[in-house]
Design a protein around this motif. Structure first.
Motif, short mmCIF file in Angstrom:
data_model
loop_
_atom_site.label_atom_id
_atom_site.label_comp_id
_atom_site.label_asym_id
_atom_site.label_seq_id
_atom_site.Cartn_x
_atom_site.Cartn_y
_atom_site.Cartn_z
N GLU A 158 -18.24 0.05 10.55
CA GLU A 158 -18.29 -0.71 9.31
C GLU A 158 -16.91 -0.69 8.66
O GLU A 158 -16.12 0.24 8.86
CB GLU A 158 -19.32 -0.14 8.35
CG GLU A 158 -19.03 1.27 7.88
CD GLU A 158 -20.12 1.80 6.97
OE1 GLU A 158 -21.19 1.18 6.91
OE2 GLU A 158 -19.89 2.85 6.33
N LYS A 159 -16.60 -1.73 7.90
CA LYS A 159 -15.29 -1.85 7.28
C LYS A 159 -15.09 -0.75 6.25
O LYS A 159 -15.97 -0.49 5.42
CB LYS A 159 -15.14 -3.22 6.64
CG LYS A 159 -13.73 -3.54 6.17
CD LYS A 159 -13.63 -4.99 5.74
CE LYS A 159 -12.23 -5.31 5.25
NZ LYS A 159 -11.18 -5.05 6.26
N GLY A 160 -13.94 -0.11 6.31
CA GLY A 160 -13.62 0.94 5.36
C GLY A 160 -12.65 0.44 4.30
O GLY A 160 -12.35 -0.74 4.20
N GLU A 161 -12.15 1.36 3.51
CA GLU A 161 -11.21 1.01 2.45
C GLU A 161 -9.84 0.73 3.04
O GLU A 161 -9.35 1.44 3.92
CB GLU A 161 -11.13 2.16 1.44
CG GLU A 161 -10.25 1.86 0.24
CD GLU A 161 -10.26 2.98 -0.77
OE1 GLU A 161 -9.45 2.92 -1.74
OE2 GLU A 161 -11.05 3.92 -0.60
N GLY A 162 -9.20 -0.34 2.56
CA GLY A 162 -7.88 -0.69 3.06
C GLY A 162 -6.83 0.34 2.65
O GLY A 162 -6.98 1.04 1.64
N ILE A 163 -5.77 0.42 3.42
CA ILE A 163 -4.68 1.36 3.15
C ILE A 163 -3.52 0.63 2.48
O ILE A 163 -3.01 -0.36 3.02
CB ILE A 163 -4.19 2.02 4.45
CG1 ILE A 163 -5.33 2.82 5.10
CG2 ILE A 163 -2.98 2.92 4.18
CD1 ILE A 163 -5.00 3.35 6.49
N ASN A 164 -3.13 1.10 1.33
CA ASN A 164 -1.97 0.55 0.63
C ASN A 164 -0.75 1.34 1.10
O ASN A 164 -0.45 2.42 0.58
CB ASN A 164 -2.15 0.65 -0.88
CG ASN A 164 -1.06 -0.09 -1.65
OD1 ASN A 164 0.09 -0.16 -1.21
ND2 ASN A 164 -1.41 -0.62 -2.80
N GLN A 165 -0.04 0.79 2.08
CA GLN A 165 1.10 1.50 2.65
C GLN A 165 2.24 1.65 1.64
O GLN A 165 2.95 2.66 1.67
CB GLN A 165 1.62 0.77 3.88
CG GLN A 165 0.65 0.69 5.04
CD GLN A 165 1.33 0.09 6.26
OE1 GLN A 165 2.09 0.74 6.96
NE2 GLN A 165 1.05 -1.18 6.51
N ILE A 166 2.43 0.66 0.79
CA ILE A 166 3.51 0.72 -0.19
C ILE A 166 3.28 1.89 -1.14
O ILE A 166 4.18 2.73 -1.37
CB ILE A 166 3.61 -0.60 -0.98
CG1 ILE A 166 3.86 -1.79 -0.05
CG2 ILE A 166 4.69 -0.49 -2.05
CD1 ILE A 166 5.22 -1.85 0.56
N ALA A 167 2.09 1.96 -1.70
CA ALA A 167 1.76 3.04 -2.64
C ALA A 167 1.83 4.39 -1.94
O ALA A 167 2.30 5.38 -2.53
CB ALA A 167 0.38 2.81 -3.24
N ALA A 168 1.37 4.44 -0.69
CA ALA A 168 1.38 5.71 0.05
C ALA A 168 2.80 6.20 0.30
O ALA A 168 3.08 7.40 0.20
CB ALA A 168 0.63 5.54 1.37
N VAL A 169 3.71 5.29 0.63
CA VAL A 169 5.09 5.70 0.87
C VAL A 169 5.74 6.19 -0.43
O VAL A 169 6.46 7.20 -0.42
CB VAL A 169 5.90 4.53 1.48
CG1 VAL A 169 7.40 4.72 1.26
CG2 VAL A 169 5.61 4.42 2.96
N ILE A 170 5.50 5.52 -1.52
CA ILE A 170 6.06 5.97 -2.80
C ILE A 170 5.53 7.35 -3.14
O ILE A 170 6.29 8.24 -3.59
CB ILE A 170 5.76 4.94 -3.90
CG1 ILE A 170 6.59 3.67 -3.66
CG2 ILE A 170 6.04 5.52 -5.29
CD1 ILE A 170 6.27 2.53 -4.59
N ASP A 171 4.26 7.57 -2.93
CA ASP A 171 3.68 8.89 -3.19
C ASP A 171 4.29 9.96 -2.29
O ASP A 171 4.63 11.06 -2.75
CB ASP A 171 2.16 8.84 -3.00
CG ASP A 171 1.49 10.16 -3.32
OD1 ASP A 171 1.54 10.59 -4.49
OD2 ASP A 171 0.96 10.80 -2.38
#
Length: 322
Positions: A158-171
């Motif tokens: 089943e479809k999961g939550e999308g990954i925000n790569q931009i926000a993850a890199v900043i974090d």
């Protein structure tokens, strides 16, 4: 890989843009003749590298022809929204993605509508735009909403939550600056066939150098396919701008942009552009000023960016290969 030496001599007499012109000349004079998917044909080399110092707001904004940096900036801000429909760009007068959905519309419907009329309809008719203006899961979708799927006990997914790569890199830059995993990836193999154009500037990796008080944010961009005459001027500006924005959000200073290309080419029908541009001499040192620091990287507006000391020579137009 061909490495074009950093053009900044100890005396500072060699303009940073000269390495771009040297690369263009090398491809035009020594590149292999190839037939590409567009049927136009290119001269191509395998592998190249350019390096630009972004300290004190310096930007790799070409001066030997006018580069419409606000257009490139609007595109970058559009990527950061995650949108994949050209209508927001069309409403801002940005034309750089119009040819792909137009070609798809003509191919699928058989309607020989002209490009200008197609774009006007995208602007005027939101329903039409929703159907025919979408590019598939291109850059922005992968950057801020990379799809995930969860395995279920019944053996299905089943479809999961999308990954925000931009926000993850900043974090990760804030919490673990020494990590070697500060990466934004656009090459989603499972979705390439749904994209109007698979990502050319596909992989961004960030690197922190210096002490905490004077930390500098460096960016390495790998571009699998590069149209040096039309695409690369935009790509260099956008990568440097993204680096500056992330640096501001993480309380660092912009460091160095290292650009690497795989298939680095010039289209054969761009001869007039290439020969004219190679006859020109770069001048000036464009500098970027960001007027404010918004709460997140997703809150910048076009009016936040100003460029100083940019007095480019005349634009040189050439057709886009679709």
């Amino acid at each position: 890989m061909v490495t074009v030496a950093n053009p900044l001599s100890p005396s500072g007499n060699i303009h940073p843009e000269q390495q771009y012109l040297d690369l263009m000349r090398q491809i035009w004079e020594t590149g292999s003749e190839r037939i590409d998917r567009t049927g136009i044909g290119t001269r191509s080399i395998c592998g190249a590298m350019l390096r630009f110092d972004l300290a004190d707001g310096a930007m790799p904004l070409l001066t030997t022809k006018r580069v419409y940096w606000k257009t490139a900036t609007r595109e970058l801000l559009w990527f950061l929204t995650g949108s994949t429909n050209i209508r927001p760009l069309v409403l801002q007068g940005v034309k750089i993605w119009n040819e792909w959905p137009h070609a798809n519309y003509v191919r699928e419907t058989g309607d020989p509508i002209g490009l200008d009329d197609f774009v006007a309809r995208i602007a005027e008719d939101e329903t039409f735009a929703n159907r025919w203006g979408d590019l598939g899961p291109v850059y922005g979708k992968q950057w801020v909403d990379w799809p995930t799927y969860r395995y279920r006990a019944d053996g299905l997914y089943e479809k999961g939550e999308g990954i925000n790569q931009i926000a993850a890199v900043i974090d990760s830059l804030r919490t673990s600056p020494g990590s070697r995993r500060h990466i934004i990836e656009g090459w989603n193999v499972a979705e390439l066939d749904r994209m109007a154009l698979p990502p050319c500037h596909k992989t961004y990796q960030f690197h922190v150098s210096g002490e905490e008080e004077g930390a500098r944010l460096n960016c390495v961009l790998y571009q699998r396919s590069c149209d040096v005459a039309l695409g690369l001027p935009f790509n260099l500006w956008s990568a440097a701008l993204l680096t500056a924005m992330i640096a501001q959000q993480t309380e660092m200073q912009p460091g160095e942009l290292v650009w690497m290309g795989g298939d680095v080419h010039l289209y054969r029908n761009h001869a007039h552009l290439i020969e004219e541009q190679l006859s020109r001499t770069p001048g000036g040192h464009p500098r970027l000023v960001i007027a404010r620091r918004p709460e997140t990287i997703f809150d910048y507006r076009i009016e936040d960016f100003t460029v100083h000391d940019y007095t480019p020579q005349a634009p040189i137009s050439a057709p886009v290969a679709v």
